[in-house]
Design a protein around this motif. Structure first.
Motif, PDB file in Angstrom:
ATOM      1  N   VAL A  23      43.791  23.233  27.708  1.00 15.37           N
ATOM      2  CA  VAL A  23      43.984  24.318  28.670  1.00 15.37           C
ATOM      3  C   VAL A  23      45.006  25.336  28.167  1.00 15.37           C
ATOM      4  O   VAL A  23      44.890  26.538  28.434  1.00 15.37           O
ATOM      5  CB  VAL A  23      44.431  23.747  30.035  1.00 15.37           C
ATOM      6  CG1 VAL A  23      44.685  24.874  31.036  1.00 15.37           C
ATOM      7  CG2 VAL A  23      43.372  22.795  30.581  1.00 15.37           C
ATOM      8  N   ASP A  24      46.006  24.881  27.457  1.00 14.72           N
ATOM      9  CA  ASP A  24      47.056  25.777  26.961  1.00 14.72           C
ATOM     10  C   ASP A  24      46.522  26.854  26.025  1.00 14.72           C
ATOM     11  O   ASP A  24      47.164  27.890  25.835  1.00 14.72           O
ATOM     12  CB  ASP A  24      48.138  24.976  26.231  1.00 14.72           C
ATOM     13  CG  ASP A  24      48.971  24.124  27.179  1.00 14.72           C
ATOM     14  OD1 ASP A  24      49.036  24.476  28.374  1.00 14.72           O
ATOM     15  OD2 ASP A  24      49.534  23.109  26.729  1.00 14.72           O
ATOM     16  N   LYS A  25      45.376  26.604  25.419  1.00 15.13           N
ATOM     17  CA  LYS A  25      44.815  27.548  24.465  1.00 15.13           C
ATOM     18  C   LYS A  25      43.917  28.603  25.129  1.00 15.13           C
ATOM     19  O   LYS A  25      43.382  29.479  24.445  1.00 15.13           O
ATOM     20  CB  LYS A  25      44.011  26.805  23.397  1.00 15.13           C
ATOM     21  CG  LYS A  25      44.853  25.875  22.529  1.00 15.13           C
ATOM     22  CD  LYS A  25      45.898  26.651  21.739  1.00 15.13           C
ATOM     23  CE  LYS A  25      46.681  25.720  20.819  1.00 15.13           C
ATOM     24  NZ  LYS A  25      47.704  26.461  20.038  1.00 15.13           N
ATOM     25  N   VAL A  26      43.768  28.501  26.438  1.00 16.46           N
ATOM     26  CA  VAL A  26      42.932  29.462  27.152  1.00 16.46           C
ATOM     27  C   VAL A  26      43.692  30.771  27.345  1.00 16.46           C
ATOM     28  O   VAL A  26      44.761  30.804  27.938  1.00 16.46           O
ATOM     29  CB  VAL A  26      42.501  28.911  28.523  1.00 16.46           C
ATOM     30  CG1 VAL A  26      41.759  29.995  29.317  1.00 16.46           C
ATOM     31  CG2 VAL A  26      41.610  27.693  28.356  1.00 16.46           C
ATOM     32  N   SER A  27      43.137  31.828  26.821  1.00 16.41           N
ATOM     33  CA  SER A  27      43.708  33.168  26.987  1.00 16.41           C
ATOM     34  C   SER A  27      42.562  34.160  26.867  1.00 16.41           C
ATOM     35  O   SER A  27      41.502  33.838  26.303  1.00 16.41           O
ATOM     36  CB  SER A  27      44.764  33.465  25.927  1.00 16.41           C
ATOM     37  OG  SER A  27      44.173  33.564  24.639  1.00 16.41           O
ATOM     38  N   VAL A  41      35.961  42.924  28.384  1.00 15.47           N
ATOM     39  CA  VAL A  41      34.672  42.482  28.948  1.00 15.47           C
ATOM     40  C   VAL A  41      34.895  41.412  30.020  1.00 15.47           C
ATOM     41  O   VAL A  41      34.183  41.368  31.025  1.00 15.47           O
ATOM     42  CB  VAL A  41      33.747  41.939  27.830  1.00 15.47           C
ATOM     43  CG1 VAL A  41      32.482  41.332  28.429  1.00 15.47           C
ATOM     44  CG2 VAL A  41      33.391  43.040  26.863  1.00 15.47           C
ATOM     45  N   ILE A  42      35.882  40.556  29.798  1.00 19.16           N
ATOM     46  CA  ILE A  42      36.182  39.491  30.756  1.00 19.16           C
ATOM     47  C   ILE A  42      36.473  40.083  32.126  1.00 19.16           C
ATOM     48  O   ILE A  42      35.935  39.631  33.148  1.00 19.16           O
ATOM     49  CB  ILE A  42      37.393  38.649  30.284  1.00 19.16           C
ATOM     50  CG1 ILE A  42      37.037  37.900  29.004  1.00 19.16           C
ATOM     51  CG2 ILE A  42      37.851  37.679  31.383  1.00 19.16           C
ATOM     52  CD1 ILE A  42      38.211  37.191  28.374  1.00 19.16           C
ATOM     53  N   TYR A  43      37.311  41.107  32.153  1.00 17.97           N
ATOM     54  CA  TYR A  43      37.728  41.706  33.424  1.00 17.97           C
ATOM     55  C   TYR A  43      36.666  42.636  34.016  1.00 17.97           C
ATOM     56  O   TYR A  43      36.755  43.029  35.175  1.00 17.97           O
ATOM     57  CB  TYR A  43      39.053  42.449  33.227  1.00 17.97           C
ATOM     58  CG  TYR A  43      40.142  41.512  32.753  1.00 17.97           C
ATOM     59  CD1 TYR A  43      40.767  40.636  33.645  1.00 17.97           C
ATOM     60  CD2 TYR A  43      40.500  41.451  31.409  1.00 17.97           C
ATOM     61  CE1 TYR A  43      41.736  39.743  33.206  1.00 17.97           C
ATOM     62  CE2 TYR A  43      41.466  40.558  30.968  1.00 17.97           C
ATOM     63  CZ  TYR A  43      42.075  39.704  31.867  1.00 17.97           C
ATOM     64  OH  TYR A  43      43.025  38.815  31.441  1.00 17.97           O
ATOM     65  N   LYS A  44      35.668  42.946  33.210  1.00 13.09           N
ATOM     66  CA  LYS A  44      34.539  43.721  33.721  1.00 13.09           C
ATOM     67  C   LYS A  44      33.618  42.842  34.554  1.00 13.09           C
ATOM     68  O   LYS A  44      33.048  43.295  35.552  1.00 13.09           O
ATOM     69  CB  LYS A  44      33.762  44.331  32.557  1.00 13.09           C
ATOM     70  CG  LYS A  44      32.539  45.136  32.987  1.00 13.09           C
ATOM     71  CD  LYS A  44      31.813  45.717  31.785  1.00 13.09           C
ATOM     72  CE  LYS A  44      30.574  46.501  32.217  1.00 13.09           C
ATOM     73  NZ  LYS A  44      29.839  47.072  31.046  1.00 13.09           N
ATOM     74  N   TYR A  45      33.506  41.569  34.135  1.00 10.78           N
ATOM     75  CA  TYR A  45      32.561  40.677  34.802  1.00 10.78           C
ATOM     76  C   TYR A  45      33.202  39.638  35.721  1.00 10.78           C
ATOM     77  O   TYR A  45      32.503  39.008  36.522  1.00 10.78           O
ATOM     78  CB  TYR A  45      31.701  39.978  33.748  1.00 10.78           C
ATOM     79  CG  TYR A  45      30.768  40.915  33.025  1.00 10.78           C
ATOM     80  CD1 TYR A  45      29.616  41.392  33.646  1.00 10.78           C
ATOM     81  CD2 TYR A  45      31.046  41.344  31.725  1.00 10.78           C
ATOM     82  CE1 TYR A  45      28.758  42.264  32.997  1.00 10.78           C
ATOM     83  CE2 TYR A  45      30.197  42.211  31.059  1.00 10.78           C
ATOM     84  CZ  TYR A  45      29.055  42.674  31.706  1.00 10.78           C
ATOM     85  OH  TYR A  45      28.202  43.548  31.069  1.00 10.78           O
ATOM     86  N   PHE A  46      34.510  39.438  35.598  1.00  8.52           N
ATOM     87  CA  PHE A  46      35.200  38.463  36.449  1.00  8.52           C
ATOM     88  C   PHE A  46      36.435  39.100  37.071  1.00  8.52           C
ATOM     89  O   PHE A  46      37.085  39.938  36.440  1.00  8.52           O
ATOM     90  CB  PHE A  46      35.601  37.230  35.640  1.00  8.52           C
ATOM     91  CG  PHE A  46      34.427  36.449  35.112  1.00  8.52           C
ATOM     92  CD1 PHE A  46      33.793  35.507  35.907  1.00  8.52           C
ATOM     93  CD2 PHE A  46      33.948  36.669  33.821  1.00  8.52           C
ATOM     94  CE1 PHE A  46      32.693  34.803  35.432  1.00  8.52           C
ATOM     95  CE2 PHE A  46      32.864  35.970  33.334  1.00  8.52           C
ATOM     96  CZ  PHE A  46      32.225  35.028  34.150  1.00  8.52           C
ATOM     97  N   THR A  47      36.738  38.701  38.274  1.00  8.83           N
ATOM     98  CA  THR A  47      37.864  39.279  39.017  1.00  8.83           C
ATOM     99  C   THR A  47      39.160  39.196  38.223  1.00  8.83           C
ATOM    100  O   THR A  47      39.928  40.148  38.146  1.00  8.83           O
ATOM    101  CB  THR A  47      38.054  38.553  40.364  1.00  8.83           C
ATOM    102  OG1 THR A  47      36.825  38.598  41.092  1.00  8.83           O
ATOM    103  CG2 THR A  47      39.161  39.202  41.175  1.00  8.83           C
ATOM    104  N   ASN A  48      39.394  38.037  37.629  1.00  4.08           N
ATOM    105  CA  ASN A  48      40.581  37.827  36.802  1.00  4.08           C
ATOM    106  C   ASN A  48      40.332  36.612  35.909  1.00  4.08           C
ATOM    107  O   ASN A  48      39.291  35.954  36.015  1.00  4.08           O
ATOM    108  CB  ASN A  48      41.848  37.650  37.653  1.00  4.08           C
ATOM    109  CG  ASN A  48      41.666  36.608  38.738  1.00  4.08           C
ATOM    110  OD1 ASN A  48      41.154  35.505  38.477  1.00  4.08           O
ATOM    111  ND2 ASN A  48      42.067  36.928  39.962  1.00  4.08           N
ATOM    112  N   LEU A  49      41.285  36.308  35.058  1.00  2.14           N
ATOM    113  CA  LEU A  49      41.128  35.191  34.125  1.00  2.14           C
ATOM    114  C   LEU A  49      41.057  33.860  34.862  1.00  2.14           C
ATOM    115  O   LEU A  49      40.302  32.963  34.461  1.00  2.14           O
ATOM    116  CB  LEU A  49      42.293  35.186  33.130  1.00  2.14           C
ATOM    117  CG  LEU A  49      42.213  34.137  32.011  1.00  2.14           C
ATOM    118  CD1 LEU A  49      40.965  34.339  31.158  1.00  2.14           C
ATOM    119  CD2 LEU A  49      43.468  34.213  31.131  1.00  2.14           C
ATOM    120  N   ASN A  50      41.824  33.724  35.935  1.00  2.00           N
ATOM    121  CA  ASN A  50      41.831  32.480  36.704  1.00  2.00           C
ATOM    122  C   ASN A  50      40.438  32.153  37.243  1.00  2.00           C
ATOM    123  O   ASN A  50      40.004  31.000  37.212  1.00  2.00           O
ATOM    124  CB  ASN A  50      42.826  32.575  37.859  1.00  2.00           C
ATOM    125  CG  ASN A  50      42.844  31.314  38.723  1.00  2.00           C
ATOM    126  OD1 ASN A  50      43.054  30.212  38.227  1.00  2.00           O
ATOM    127  ND2 ASN A  50      42.613  31.480  40.021  1.00  2.00           N
TER     128      ASN A  50
END
Length: 215
Positions: A23-27, A41-50
């Motif tokens: 989990v620590d390597k998730v960024s 792209v992540i924030y385009k398709y998902f509300t946030n990283l969480n």
């Protein structure tokens, strides 16, 4: 690439990082690198990283939900079902403590219900043909103490536990499991310690339940 394909690619990249690197390597940077895209792209398709992490974390529930469904459909008495359900949860949770704590008690719990719905929209083939409204209530309720009460309520109907005691036991069981998960958050890599903690936690759950059974 379709929106759904991009979301699935990001979920799978996140899951692979969590599974193989921790989990620590998730960024956002690491996910984007593995998915071969940019972090934006992540924030385009998902509300946030969480939210993306929660979506990927649902993969770690597959064994538990399958076993939980079988337990839920059992014809056994409520007390037996409740104990079996907790044993299943504990067996999986202490092997991935950070993921389970986050999903059922932590920040991930806030978006758990929404993530479940979207997850099965993206992966409809993973939905069991045996899935029912009852199964959804049992397995996808984001509040673990409420899920526990559903099982214990059967024991109330059977005359084996008082309603107020079922509420109390459900909350206490939740506190016990979360407390021990937090205490042993970094022990998941030591199989011997994990097995001992699972045994101790389940023993406490059983003792709590048995203390309120009406003989």
């Amino acid at each position: 690439m379709a929106v759904e394909d991009t979301k699935r690619k990001l979920i799978e990249a996140t899951y692979e990082i969590m599974k193989n690197e921790g989990v620590d390597k998730v960024s956002a940077r690491n996910i984007a690198k593995k998915a071969e895209c940019t972090a934006t792209v992540i924030y385009k398709y998902f509300t946030n990283l969480n939210y993306l992490v929660v979506m990927a974390s649902l993969r770690f529930l597959e064994g538990y939900t399958k076993e939980g469904l079988e337990i839920s459909l059992s014809k056994e008495d409520g007390i037996t079902i409740d104990k079996r359900a907790w044993k299943a949860f504990i067996n999986y949770a202490f092997r991935n403590p950070r993921i389970y704590e986050n999903l059922f008690w932590g920040e991930g719990n806030e978006v758990y219900a929404d993530a479940i719905v979207e997850y099965f929209e993206l992966y409809p083939g993973e939905m069991s043909k045996r899935t029912t409204a009852y199964y959804y209530t049992m397995m996808f309720n984001p509040r673990i103490e409420e899920r526990d009460f559903i099982w214990l309520r059967k024991s109330v109907n059977e005359g084996r536990m008082k309603m107020e005691d079922a509420f109390y036991v459900s909350r206490t069981n939740s506190y016990i499991v979360r407390g021990m998960l937090l205490e042993h958050m970094n022990d998941y890599k030591n199989p011997a310690v994990v097995e001992k903690v699972i045994e101790d936690c389940y023993s406490m759950i059983v003792k709590t339940i048995d203390s309120f059974i009406i003989e």
